[in-house]
Design a protein around this motif. Structure first.
Motif, PDB file in Angstrom:
ATOM      1  N   UNK A 101      12.749   0.155   6.207  1.00 20.84           N
ATOM      2  CA  UNK A 101      13.355   0.954   7.264  1.00 20.84           C
ATOM      3  C   UNK A 101      13.237   2.435   6.914  1.00 20.84           C
ATOM      4  N   UNK A 102      13.187   3.290   7.917  1.00 18.50           N
ATOM      5  CA  UNK A 102      13.229   4.729   7.627  1.00 18.50           C
ATOM      6  C   UNK A 102      14.607   5.122   7.114  1.00 18.50           C
ATOM      7  N   UNK A 103      14.648   6.177   6.332  1.00 18.96           N
ATOM      8  CA  UNK A 103      15.923   6.737   5.906  1.00 18.96           C
ATOM      9  C   UNK A 103      16.402   7.716   6.968  1.00 18.96           C
ATOM     10  N   UNK A 104      17.564   7.438   7.526  1.00 14.14           N
ATOM     11  CA  UNK A 104      18.103   8.257   8.608  1.00 14.14           C
ATOM     12  C   UNK A 104      19.413   8.879   8.147  1.00 14.14           C
TER      13      UNK A 104
ATOM     14  N   UNK B 107      12.110   6.030  -3.427  1.00 12.33           N
ATOM     15  CA  UNK B 107      11.326   7.247  -3.290  1.00 12.33           C
ATOM     16  C   UNK B 107       9.857   6.926  -3.101  1.00 12.33           C
ATOM     17  N   UNK B 108       9.205   7.695  -2.244  1.00 14.16           N
ATOM     18  CA  UNK B 108       7.793   7.474  -1.918  1.00 14.16           C
ATOM     19  C   UNK B 108       7.000   8.739  -2.216  1.00 14.16           C
ATOM     20  N   UNK B 109       5.882   8.578  -2.880  1.00 20.25           N
ATOM     21  CA  UNK B 109       5.043   9.732  -3.205  1.00 20.25           C
ATOM     22  C   UNK B 109       4.513  10.380  -1.924  1.00 20.25           C
ATOM     23  N   UNK B 110       4.740  11.687  -1.798  1.00 20.24           N
ATOM     24  CA  UNK B 110       4.205  12.435  -0.669  1.00 20.24           C
ATOM     25  C   UNK B 110       4.864  12.157   0.655  1.00 20.24           C
ATOM     26  N   UNK B 111       6.053  11.540   0.650  1.00 21.97           N
ATOM     27  CA  UNK B 111       6.703  11.244   1.925  1.00 21.97           C
ATOM     28  C   UNK B 111       8.191  11.045   1.755  1.00 21.97           C
ATOM     29  N   UNK B 112       8.899  10.856   2.856  1.00 21.66           N
ATOM     30  CA  UNK B 112      10.348  10.640   2.779  1.00 21.66           C
ATOM     31  C   UNK B 112      10.656   9.280   2.162  1.00 21.66           C
TER      32      UNK B 112
ATOM     33  N   UNK C  42       0.802  -1.226   0.000  1.00 27.86           N
ATOM     34  CA  UNK C  42       0.000   0.000   0.000  1.00 27.86           C
ATOM     35  C   UNK C  42       0.829   1.266   0.000  1.00 27.86           C
ATOM     36  N   UNK C  43       2.115   1.156  -0.299  1.00 29.46           N
ATOM     37  CA  UNK C  43       3.003   2.321  -0.354  1.00 29.46           C
ATOM     38  C   UNK C  43       3.249   2.655  -1.812  1.00 29.46           C
ATOM     39  N   UNK C  44       2.948   3.860  -2.206  1.00 29.52           N
ATOM     40  CA  UNK C  44       3.111   4.262  -3.604  1.00 29.52           C
ATOM     41  C   UNK C  44       4.511   4.830  -3.828  1.00 29.52           C
ATOM     42  N   UNK C  45       5.312   4.086  -4.581  1.00 24.26           N
ATOM     43  CA  UNK C  45       6.651   4.549  -4.917  1.00 24.26           C
ATOM     44  C   UNK C  45       6.580   5.574  -6.044  1.00 24.26           C
ATOM     45  N   UNK C  46       7.554   6.486  -6.068  1.00 25.29           N
ATOM     46  CA  UNK C  46       7.544   7.512  -7.109  1.00 25.29           C
ATOM     47  C   UNK C  46       8.471   7.173  -8.278  1.00 25.29           C
ATOM     48  N   UNK C  47       8.981   5.943  -8.280  1.00 33.01           N
ATOM     49  CA  UNK C  47       9.821   5.494  -9.384  1.00 33.01           C
ATOM     50  C   UNK C  47      11.301   5.631  -9.142  1.00 33.01           C
ATOM     51  N   UNK C  48      11.709   6.369  -8.115  1.00 29.38           N
ATOM     52  CA  UNK C  48      13.136   6.515  -7.814  1.00 29.38           C
ATOM     53  C   UNK C  48      13.623   5.296  -7.037  1.00 29.38           C
ATOM     54  N   UNK C  49      14.646   4.669  -7.550  1.00 29.47           N
ATOM     55  CA  UNK C  49      15.167   3.444  -6.954  1.00 29.47           C
ATOM     56  C   UNK C  49      16.683   3.462  -7.040  1.00 29.47           C
ATOM     57  N   UNK C  50      17.344   3.411  -5.882  1.00 32.21           N
ATOM     58  CA  UNK C  50      18.794   3.457  -5.834  1.00 32.21           C
ATOM     59  C   UNK C  50      19.307   2.242  -5.065  1.00 32.21           C
ATOM     60  N   UNK C  51      20.118   1.416  -5.723  1.00 29.33           N
ATOM     61  CA  UNK C  51      20.723   0.268  -5.047  1.00 29.33           C
ATOM     62  C   UNK C  51      21.841   0.755  -4.127  1.00 29.33           C
ATOM     63  N   UNK C  52      21.802   0.305  -2.875  1.00 33.65           N
ATOM     64  CA  UNK C  52      22.814   0.677  -1.887  1.00 33.65           C
ATOM     65  C   UNK C  52      23.840  -0.436  -1.745  1.00 33.65           C
TER      66      UNK C  52
END
Length: 328
Positions: A107-110, A46-51, A25-35
């Motif tokens: 996890x949250x991005x910190x 990336x998440x639409x409307x959020x961090x 139920x989390x809408x991603x904005x298409x940004x995806x970065x492999x860590x």
């Protein structure tokens, strides 16, 4: 060398990652970065409307579900005690999720920066944080996580390296001989340390798993949490020789002693733990060599010079383990 191919993430691509996230139920904005992560696959999403969020897809077959949930429960317990750690998010009441055969957590991005190694104030803060963590780690025991000991972290990796024919032919006998010596010495040191406490630990506490943020030390990545002596979470944070090393130990233990009493018997384990880490690290790479990411990341693992260096390093560690331990 012939080795069976292992491609655990062959079916995990960007589309599957985004589908997994949006399935919660989390809408991603298409940004995806492999860590950067070899053992698992980790992405900043990336998440639409959020961090943005961080998604960790666990390596199939490495941990049981019970083992992963025990890691999550430990970090949740630490957060409940107001410890600065990064714990997985609860989504729909669960911290562990599944998608197309993969288990994953969010996890949250910190933000933060890596602490400066050897810094007096930083080591004091780290010591305080780890003492609080260990106080909680003593409350109960892991049931499904590994235990740090000579067999799991020393004997097993040596056997895997010898059975896998990794060493050049002329180094097999020297490696076998020095490994037998260091393992026997580690076993003697372990027994000589007496009945030290075994508790729940971070397990892989080095500067790469610490962040400095708002004048506090934040611990991240509990993927290797296990049971063992408290000193395991301390020894990788100091380095150098002589007075410089003693000063760093003094600052770290000064902070630690504010919330917990270090067991002086465990100081004798430091060089043994360093040697076990060397052996375990090599066994880990050998076990993962069928994963295409590993030959690319560790090309030196097949070079003769590396194995010659390892034999010499183990000889140095054997000598170091036989020296008196000086912490302060």
């Amino acid at each position: 060398m012939s080795i069976q191919a292992e491609v655990p993430y062959e079916r995990l691509g960007p589309d599957q990652v985004l589908d997994a996230i949006e399935g919660l139920g989390i809408m991603a904005d298409g940004r995806l970065l492999a860590l950067n992560s070899y053992e698992n696959r980790v992405y900043r999403i990336g998440v639409e409307g959020g961090p943005p969020l961080v998604a960790k897809f666990y390596r199939p077959g490495r941990w049981t579900e019970a083992g992963i949930l025990e890691e999550h429960a430990f970090t949740a317990e630490l957060v409940e005690a107001d410890l600065p750690v990064v714990a997985p998010l609860l989504i729909g009441g669960a911290s562990l999720h599944a998608h197309e055969g993969f288990r994953f957590a969010l996890f949250p991005t910190i933000g933060g920066r890596s602490p400066e190694p050897g810094d007096r104030d930083g080591l004091r803060r780290i010591g305080r944080t780890l003492a609080r963590l260990h106080s909680i780690g003593r409350r109960t025991a892991f049931e499904h996580r590994p235990r740090l000991d000579v067999v799991n972290h020393g004997v097993a990796p040596v056997e895997a390296l010898l059975e896998g024919r990794w060493l050049p032919a002329h180094l097999v006998a020297p490696f076998r001989a020095i490994s037998a010596q260091v393992l026997a010495t580690i076993a003697d040191i372990w027994a000589g340390a007496g009945q030290f406490a075994t508790l729940r630990l971070h397990g892989d506490c080095h500067y790469g798993n610490l962040l400095e943020r708002n004048d506090e030390i934040l611990l991240v990545d509990f993927d290797d949490c296990l049971s063992g002596p408290a000193i395991q979470d301390l020894w990788m944070l100091v380095s150098g020789e002589g007075d410089d090393l003693r000063r760093q130990w003094g600052w770290l233990l000064e902070g630690y002693s504010l919330f917990a009493d270090p067991d002086p018997r465990e100081f004798a384990l430091v060089e043994a733990l360093r040697t076990l880490r060397i052996l375990h690290y090599h066994g880990w790479i050998a076990r993962r060599w069928g994963d295409p990411a590993f030959p690319l990341a560790f090309p030196w693992f097949e070079e003769q010079r590396h194995w010659e260096t390892l034999v010499g390093q183990l000889q140095e560690q054997l000598a170091a383990m036989q020296e008196p331990v000086v912490i302060s």
